[in-house]
Motif scaffolding. Structure first.
Motif, short mmCIF file in Angstrom:
data_model
loop_
_atom_site.label_atom_id
_atom_site.label_comp_id
_atom_site.label_asym_id
_atom_site.label_seq_id
_atom_site.Cartn_x
_atom_site.Cartn_y
_atom_site.Cartn_z
N ARG A 196 -7.25 7.49 -13.73
CA ARG A 196 -6.47 6.69 -14.45
C ARG A 196 -5.62 5.76 -14.24
O ARG A 196 -4.98 5.14 -14.11
CB ARG A 196 -6.31 6.49 -15.78
CG ARG A 196 -5.68 6.03 -16.82
CD ARG A 196 -6.37 4.56 -17.04
NE ARG A 196 -6.20 3.08 -17.42
CZ ARG A 196 -6.09 2.05 -18.47
NH1 ARG A 196 -7.02 1.47 -16.37
NH2 ARG A 196 -5.24 0.70 -18.49
N VAL A 197 -4.62 6.21 -13.25
CA VAL A 197 -2.55 6.45 -12.85
C VAL A 197 -4.06 5.75 -11.09
O VAL A 197 -3.31 4.61 -11.23
CB VAL A 197 -2.50 7.41 -12.79
CG1 VAL A 197 -1.24 6.87 -11.43
CG2 VAL A 197 -1.52 7.98 -13.61
N GLU A 198 -4.50 5.77 -10.85
CA GLU A 198 -4.98 5.11 -9.18
C GLU A 198 -6.45 3.87 -9.81
O GLU A 198 -5.14 2.76 -9.02
CB GLU A 198 -6.40 6.09 -9.04
CG GLU A 198 -5.46 7.49 -8.28
CD GLU A 198 -7.04 8.45 -8.00
OE1 GLU A 198 -8.27 7.45 -7.35
OE2 GLU A 198 -6.69 9.32 -7.31
N ALA A 242 -2.31 -2.76 -9.75
CA ALA A 242 -1.50 -3.80 -9.44
C ALA A 242 -1.13 -3.66 -8.32
O ALA A 242 -0.52 -5.17 -8.01
CB ALA A 242 0.18 -2.58 -10.57
N LYS A 243 -2.02 -3.14 -7.42
CA LYS A 243 -1.58 -3.87 -5.96
C LYS A 243 -2.20 -4.78 -5.58
O LYS A 243 -2.01 -5.33 -4.93
CB LYS A 243 -2.13 -2.30 -5.14
CG LYS A 243 -2.51 -2.62 -3.43
CD LYS A 243 -2.51 -1.12 -3.44
CE LYS A 243 -4.35 -1.36 -3.28
NZ LYS A 243 -4.67 -0.48 -2.32
N ASP A 244 -3.11 -4.94 -6.39
CA ASP A 244 -4.07 -6.28 -6.22
C ASP A 244 -3.62 -7.52 -6.94
O ASP A 244 -3.94 -8.96 -6.19
CB ASP A 244 -5.11 -6.29 -7.15
CG ASP A 244 -6.36 -5.20 -6.19
OD1 ASP A 244 -6.42 -4.27 -4.95
OD2 ASP A 244 -7.52 -4.89 -6.44
N GLU A 251 1.12 -1.50 -0.23
CA GLU A 251 -0.22 0.18 -0.09
C GLU A 251 0.74 0.81 0.21
O GLU A 251 0.24 2.15 -0.67
CB GLU A 251 -0.88 -0.06 0.77
CG GLU A 251 -1.65 1.43 1.55
CD GLU A 251 -3.04 0.92 0.13
OE1 GLU A 251 -3.38 2.21 0.10
OE2 GLU A 251 -3.15 0.24 0.36
N ARG A 252 1.96 1.27 1.03
CA ARG A 252 2.87 2.31 1.36
C ARG A 252 3.45 2.31 -0.01
O ARG A 252 4.20 3.39 -0.79
CB ARG A 252 3.75 2.29 1.81
CG ARG A 252 3.10 2.39 3.51
CD ARG A 252 2.75 3.86 3.63
NE ARG A 252 3.34 4.53 3.47
CZ ARG A 252 3.49 4.80 5.02
NH1 ARG A 252 3.63 4.18 6.36
NH2 ARG A 252 4.62 6.31 5.54
N GLY A 294 -9.99 -2.06 4.59
CA GLY A 294 -10.51 -1.10 3.50
C GLY A 294 -10.34 -1.31 1.97
O GLY A 294 -10.77 -0.88 1.19
N GLN A 295 -9.36 -3.25 2.08
CA GLN A 295 -8.71 -3.09 0.51
C GLN A 295 -9.79 -4.33 0.09
O GLN A 295 -8.83 -5.52 -0.54
CB GLN A 295 -7.34 -3.45 0.79
CG GLN A 295 -6.55 -2.28 1.06
CD GLN A 295 -5.58 -2.40 1.29
OE1 GLN A 295 -4.44 -2.51 0.17
NE2 GLN A 295 -4.80 -2.37 2.82
N LEU A 296 -10.27 -5.16 1.30
CA LEU A 296 -11.55 -7.06 0.80
C LEU A 296 -12.34 -6.41 -0.49
O LEU A 296 -13.67 -5.86 0.80
CB LEU A 296 -11.48 -7.27 2.31
CG LEU A 296 -12.12 -9.00 1.93
CD1 LEU A 296 -10.70 -9.64 1.20
CD2 LEU A 296 -12.11 -9.23 3.06
N THR A 297 -11.83 -5.63 -1.41
CA THR A 297 -13.51 -5.46 -2.31
C THR A 297 -13.66 -6.81 -2.78
O THR A 297 -12.85 -8.03 -3.34
CB THR A 297 -12.14 -3.86 -3.50
OG1 THR A 297 -11.47 -4.81 -4.26
CG2 THR A 297 -12.13 -3.28 -2.17
#
Length: 482
Positions: free
Chosen positions: A209-211, A217-219, A189-190, A245-248
């Motif tokens: 788009r960057v986000e 990529a993080k997923d 995440e960092r 909040g990352q368990l989407t």
């Protein structure tokens, strides 16, 4: 008499001479078997050394006393509060300093003192916590690299919070054995935040788009971490993702459709409150009703249910469990299964199909990179005696990889249809651009547990396969009521 002569000598000796006499003085005082007044007198001389105006003299005394368990505590403590280079010598090795004293020295000390404390042979949890709280990045790197340091989990989290953006600290955290998997994921995440700012500065892409790119990529990195994790690490990882909040929904779709069923099982167990062994039984059950009820109880959105159902069916067909499966082949089979069950014209799953195709394309690229890397690691093939060219060698290697006769490659190439056209809007027969835009901006829904009236998730009689509110039947609505 000898003591008096030594004291008089100190008043006339040079700094180098006084420094050279420090170690013999320590040996005479601590290890010559002196007791009573003689020992007291020599300790008094060491106290005189503490007032010497030359730093090299005091440093020589510090180095002579540093690792000695018989060193006088008042002398050592005074040296530990001296100049950084002098203090570091005793802080790094002295066994007579208490943990509480070391904590105070770290809190009010300079960087050399912090590094010296972090490098001690045995760093207690209390001292490690103090260094994690106030230490500069260089001291944190030293602490993380010290395998004799007992660093509490909360201190590791504090290090990530304070210095997770420092590349040296990040590398030391990744290399340290035993770091909990949740903390390792928080490093991703960092890193994503750091990459976000860097890409925005150097790219012409829009911020949204960057986000989206960095989120995907993080997923991917998170699921790669989960794929290599031990079974006992998966639940802490899923809990960490939920807390942050990352368990989407999108993460779970990616996990399901790339064959990461172990992680999906733990995530569904946490979201639904159902024990993991019961979730495993429901995932293995070929009857649809139990899994549909589990899906509903986990609070998952109904319109993506076909993806999860197809992924579980494909997992049973290909692996029959949690064994390794080629992710590209897995994702392609999931897409084909969904298309068979819903049809390509179903608008409810149009954006889902686009997402799954993107997952499959990513898996194909990863597989190609892996194939190239494995091929380059093999011994180089030399041309045959007849002087085969590079084209012939490449054709033969490709034919061997595909398991076909080299002479049949040309015919196969004529029949091949690329599964992922470069311009999908044209290759799919004028598919509306709105579908592509809707898929590109697909926002994952945060998965929160929902209430469920039925407790027996495995009972098809009590909870029918089509009773889950908002979950579309996998055959597009043509299923008859039970």
């Amino acid at each position: 008499m000898i003591v008096e002569q030594f004291l008089r000598w100190l008043t006339t000796a040079s700094a180098e001479e006084r420094a050279g006499a420090a170690r013999p003085l320590v040996r005479a005082c601590l290890h010559a078997g002196l007791e009573g007044p003689d020992r007291d007198t020599l300790e008094a001389i060491m106290m005189v050394y503490l007032d010497d105006g030359e730093a090299c003299v005091r440093k020589a005394l510090a180095e002579a006393l540093a690792a000695d368990p018989a060193a006088p505590h008042p002398v050592v403590l005074t040296l530990a509060q001296d100049e950084p280079a002098i203090a570091a010598a005793v802080v790094a090795a002295s066994p007579v300093l208490l943990d509480a004293e070391l904590v105070d020295l770290v809190a009010g000390g300079s960087l050399p003192v912090q590094i010296a404390a972090a490098a001690r042979e045995g760093v207690s949890p209390g001292l490690a916590a103090a260094i994690a709280e106030v230490g500069e990045p260089a001291a944190l790197v030293t602490l993380l690299g010290n395998h004799g340091a007992a660093i509490p989990v909360f201190s590791l989290k504090r290090i990530v919070e304070r210095a997770g953006d420092d590349t040296d600290v990040l590398e030391a955290l990744l290399e340290r054995p035993g770091v909990p998997i949740g903390i390792r994921q928080s490093l991703l995440e960092r890193l994503a935040v750091a990459c976000h700012d860097l890409v925005l500065m150097r790219s012409t892409l829009r911020e949204d788009r960057v986000e989206a790119i960095l989120r995907e990529a993080k997923d991917k990195a998170t699921l790669a971490l989960a794929a290599g994790a031990r079974d006992e690490e998966l639940r802490p990882l899923a809990e960490h993702l939920r807390e942050t909040g990352q368990l989407t929904t999108l993460l779970l779709i990616r996990a399901a459709c790339t064959g990461n069923i172990r992680f999906l099982r733990e995530a569904l167990a946490i979201l639904s409150g159902v024990p993991p062994h019961r979730v495993s039984a429901l995932l293995s059950d070929r009857r649809e009703g139990g899994f549909r009820a589990l899906y509903r109880k986990a609070g998952m959105p109904g319109r993506v249910y076909p993806a999860f159902r197809a992924a579980i069916e494909v997992n049973r067909d290909l692996a029959g469990g949690d064994g390794p499966v080629d992710t590209h082949a897995f994702a392609r089979r999931v897409i084909d299964r969904i298309l068979q069950q819903t049809g390509t014209a179903d608008p409810e799953v149009a954006d889902l199909i686009v997402i799954l195709r993107r997952f499959s394309a990513e898996a194909a690229r990863d597989g190609a990179r892996r194939l190239v890397a494995e091929t380059l690691q093999q011994p180089a093939a030399l041309p045959g005696p007849e002087g085969d060219g590079l084209e012939d060698l490449a054709e033969a290697a490709l034919a061997e990889e595909m398991g076909v006769d080299p002479e049949g490659l040309d015919a196969a190439a004529d029949l091949a249809v690329p599964p992922f056209p470069a311009n999908r809007g044209e290759a799919d027969g004028g598919r509306p651009a709105a579908d592509e835009a809707r898929a590109a901006t697909f926002e994952p829904e945060a998965t929160e547990p929902a209430a469920c009236a039925g407790d027996d998730l495995g009972s098809v009689d009590e909870i029918g396969p089509d009773e889950a509110e908002g979950v579309a039947p996998a055959d597009g609505g043509n299923r008859r009521a039970a």
